[in-house]
Design an enzyme around this catalytic site. Structure first.
Site, PDB file in Angstrom:
ATOM      1  N   GLY A  55     -56.488  13.440 -64.001  1.00  0.00           N
ATOM      2  CA  GLY A  55     -57.590  12.159 -64.498  1.00  0.00           C
ATOM      3  C   GLY A  55     -58.182  12.062 -63.104  1.00  0.00           C
ATOM      4  N   CYS A  82     -51.566  17.646 -62.223  1.00  0.00           N
ATOM      5  CA  CYS A  82     -52.759  17.396 -61.310  1.00  0.00           C
ATOM      6  C   CYS A  82     -52.205  15.407 -61.222  1.00  0.00           C
ATOM      7  CB  CYS A  82     -54.030  17.368 -61.591  1.00  0.00           C
ATOM      8  SG  CYS A  82     -54.828  17.437 -60.247  1.00  0.00           S
ATOM      9  N   TYR A  83     -53.220  14.718 -61.517  1.00  0.00           N
ATOM     10  CA  TYR A  83     -53.027  13.096 -60.869  1.00  0.00           C
ATOM     11  C   TYR A  83     -51.759  12.822 -62.156  1.00  0.00           C
ATOM     12  CZ  TYR A  83     -52.924   8.354 -61.834  1.00  0.00           C
ATOM     13  OH  TYR A  83     -52.911   7.014 -61.477  1.00  0.00           O
ATOM     14  N   HIS A 169     -54.197  23.375 -62.562  1.00  0.00           N
ATOM     15  CA  HIS A 169     -54.163  22.734 -64.270  1.00  0.00           C
ATOM     16  C   HIS A 169     -53.762  24.041 -65.003  1.00  0.00           C
ATOM     17  CE1 HIS A 169     -56.415  19.037 -63.685  1.00  0.00           C
ATOM     18  NE2 HIS A 169     -56.809  19.808 -62.363  1.00  0.00           N
ATOM     19  N   GLU A 171     -53.520  24.755 -68.437  1.00  0.00           N
ATOM     20  CA  GLU A 171     -54.723  24.693 -69.100  1.00  0.00           C
ATOM     21  C   GLU A 171     -55.889  25.683 -68.973  1.00  0.00           C
ATOM     22  OE1 GLU A 171     -55.918  20.657 -67.658  1.00  0.00           O
ATOM     23  OE2 GLU A 171     -53.989  22.373 -67.254  1.00  0.00           O
ATOM     24  N   ASP A 227     -68.679  20.551 -90.037  1.00  0.00           N
ATOM     25  CA  ASP A 227     -67.422  19.764 -90.212  1.00  0.00           C
ATOM     26  C   ASP A 227     -67.968  18.969 -91.522  1.00  0.00           C
ATOM     27  OD1 ASP A 227     -66.836  20.138 -87.449  1.00  0.00           O
ATOM     28  OD2 ASP A 227     -67.615  18.141 -86.870  1.00  0.00           O
ATOM     29  N   LYS A 368     -62.550  21.197 -83.210  1.00  0.00           N
ATOM     30  CA  LYS A 368     -63.349  22.173 -83.666  1.00  0.00           C
ATOM     31  C   LYS A 368     -62.984  23.996 -84.371  1.00  0.00           C
ATOM     32  CE  LYS A 368     -68.105  22.034 -84.633  1.00  0.00           C
ATOM     33  NZ  LYS A 368     -68.819  20.755 -85.471  1.00  0.00           N
TER      34      LYS A 368
END
Length: 512
Positions: A55, A82-83, A169, A171, A227, A368
């Protein structure tokens, strides 16, 4: 929330969706909730593990995001990123301060605890992605360092609460073994079982729609985009002719868009689609209007009016279906509580408060890329399900300045050539979004022996993971030359073409 999944507790990270997607790619359900959600509500979801995102806040600042320490006492494994690492450290008595050497980018990770299940299969010296101003300066009591970089404590472990923390991170793709680290947490530490696949999702969704709708009728606005098309096909599989789709041709669509939609969905899938040709109506409302926000409002208002007029012709409808997807829901949820919303999406925040129709949103839990997977499973042709995003206002915001039929026709032809050549060169699926913009600028040119005074157009192509940031696509020069030659020779009205090499930020992907 599916039991035995992962709750991603969001502290405002730009990577929050990426964390959830990485977990889902492992076949485990993940759901993002704001950090402010009460512990009791988090526990009701019965997660097998919890991941704290990063964050933008500094944990030592007044008003910075916090969680109740009771969450750590619930016996659920936690991974703080992280945060999330800095917050956990401070909550348990450690210290965090601004780093003397800030880290933004790649760093070497040195593992101190080779036996840690978090780092199983991770070699020493692998690359991880750092993005932080602050770092841990004093470890919390009862925690231990399990990895470091040359400039900071990179990972810690809290045995009493089974909590792992990383300053980097995992991810992002820049972290060399990031996916393996997340997998280690999900399967070895949180002991998750695989419970998430698109095939099972379709079966479950079809069953739920049938139970909810019964023998009633459903109405859906079909745009031709990914979508709404996948939502329509999924609902049609469940209830067949009880679904009526309304397709509005605004006169601002791509070349032959209406015909393609009718060919695929009305003829191939035998859907009941009401196609409304409202091009003249939209263009007349836009006459003389140049301001982009005003154009958006006019197009949006007119679309709702046309849709409502057509919807009134369909009798005994009790349900309205929408192609709302998970990022729409996340971006319409405040990280800092009910007072501050990141983005109000039209599918989430634009409905009337007292709506008579019940809502069906079969894609509400999907990202998505998952929506596209569902589309493929349902048999939607790849050129429809893998198509690039197209804005709701259509060409109305890709024609800068006043919108006219002449300009829309010119832009349609140029855009069609660009997309056709991207597909022919096997580049279309290697870029995230590509299109042509028509500028309200004319310039002098020479064609044959004649002087011309025509429009300038811009090719735009961008690469991105989440559309929050993007880089311009480095398309091959001979490819750009071929596209330029075709557009300038084949499209009457354009005599100058440029290529947009702006990234986001500072620019945006669309021009208006």
């Amino acid at each position: 929330m599916k039991e035995n999944g992962i709750v991603v507790l969001d502290f405002g990270s730009q990577y929050n969706q990426l964390i959830a997607r990485r977990v889902r790619e492992l076949g485990v359900y993940a759901e993002i909730v704001p950090f402010s959600e009460p512990v009791s509500d988090i526990l009701k979801r019965k997660p097998a593990g919890i991941i704290f995102t990063g964050g933008p806040s500094s944990v030592y600042e007044e008003g910075s995001p916090r969680v109740d320490k009771a969450l750590f006492e619930a016996g659920i494994p936690i991974l703080g990123t992280c945060y999330g690492m800095q917050l956990t450290t401070v909550l348990f008595g450690g210290k965090v301060a601004k780093a003397n050497k800030q880290e933004f980018g790649k760093a070497e990770l040195f593992i101190d605890d080779k036996a840690s299940p978090l780092f199983e299969g991770i070699p020493d010296g692998s690359v991880v992605w750092m993005s932080h101003n602050d770092h841990v300066t004093e470890m919390a009591p009862d925690s231990r360092q399990i990895a470091h970089t040359n400039s900071c404590i990179a990972a810690t472990y809290f045995p009493k609460t089974n909590t792992y923390c990383t300053q980097f991170h995992s991810e992002v793709t820049h972290s060399q073994y990031g996916a393996r680290i997340i997998s280690n947490f999900v399967f070895h530490i949180a002991k998750c079982r695989k419970n998430w696949s698109m095939e099972h999702y379709i079966d479950e969704c079809v069953k739920n729609i049938r139970e909810k709708v019964g023998n009633k009728k459903v109405l859906l606005g079909l745009s031709g985009g990914v979508d709404s098309s996948v939502a329509a096909t999924l609902i049609h599989r469940a209830i067949g002719d009880q679904l009526t789709c309304i397709f509005v041709d605004t006169g601002l669509l791509r070349k032959n868009e209406a015909r393609k939609v009718m060919d695929v969905y009305a003829e191939h899938f035998q859907m009941n689609i009401q196609c409304v040709d409202a091009g003249e109506r939209f263009l007349s409302k836009l006459a003389g209007v140049s301001d982009p926000e005003q154009k958006r409002k006019i197009i949006g208002k007119e679309f709702i009016e046309v849709f409502n007029e057509e919807a009134a012709k369909v009798k005994d409808v009790e349900f309205l279906a929408q192609g709302t997807i998970y990022p729409d829901v996340i971006e319409s949820t405040s990280v800092k509580g009910p007072s501050q919303t990141i983005k109000s999406h039209h599918n989430v925040g634009g409905l009337p408060k007292e709506m008579k129709l019940q809502l069906i949103e079969p894609l509400r839990e999907l990202f998505k890329d998952e929506v596209r997977k569902v589309g493929r499973e349902l048999g939607i042709p790849s050129d429809m399900v893998d198509r690039h995003p197209f804005p709701g206002p259509g060409l109305g915001i890709r024609i800068l300045g006043e919108v006219t039929k002449e300009k829309a026709d010119i832009l349609r032809e140029a855009d069609d050539i660009f997309i056709e050549e991207l597909r022919a060169a096997d580049l279309y699926n290697k870029v995230s979004q590509a299109f042509v913009v028509l500028l309200p600028i004319r310039s002098v040119g020479v064609m044959g022996d004649c002087r011309t005074y025509e429009y300038t157009a811009v090719l735009r192509s961008a690469n991105t993971i989440d559309f929050m940031t993007a880089t311009w696509s480095h398309l091959p020069p001979d490819f750009l030359e071929k596209v330029s030659n075709r557009i300038l020779n084949e499209v009457k009205g354009i005599n100058r073409l440029t290529y947009d090499i702006s990234s986001k930020p500072p620019a945006t992907i669309e021009w208006e």
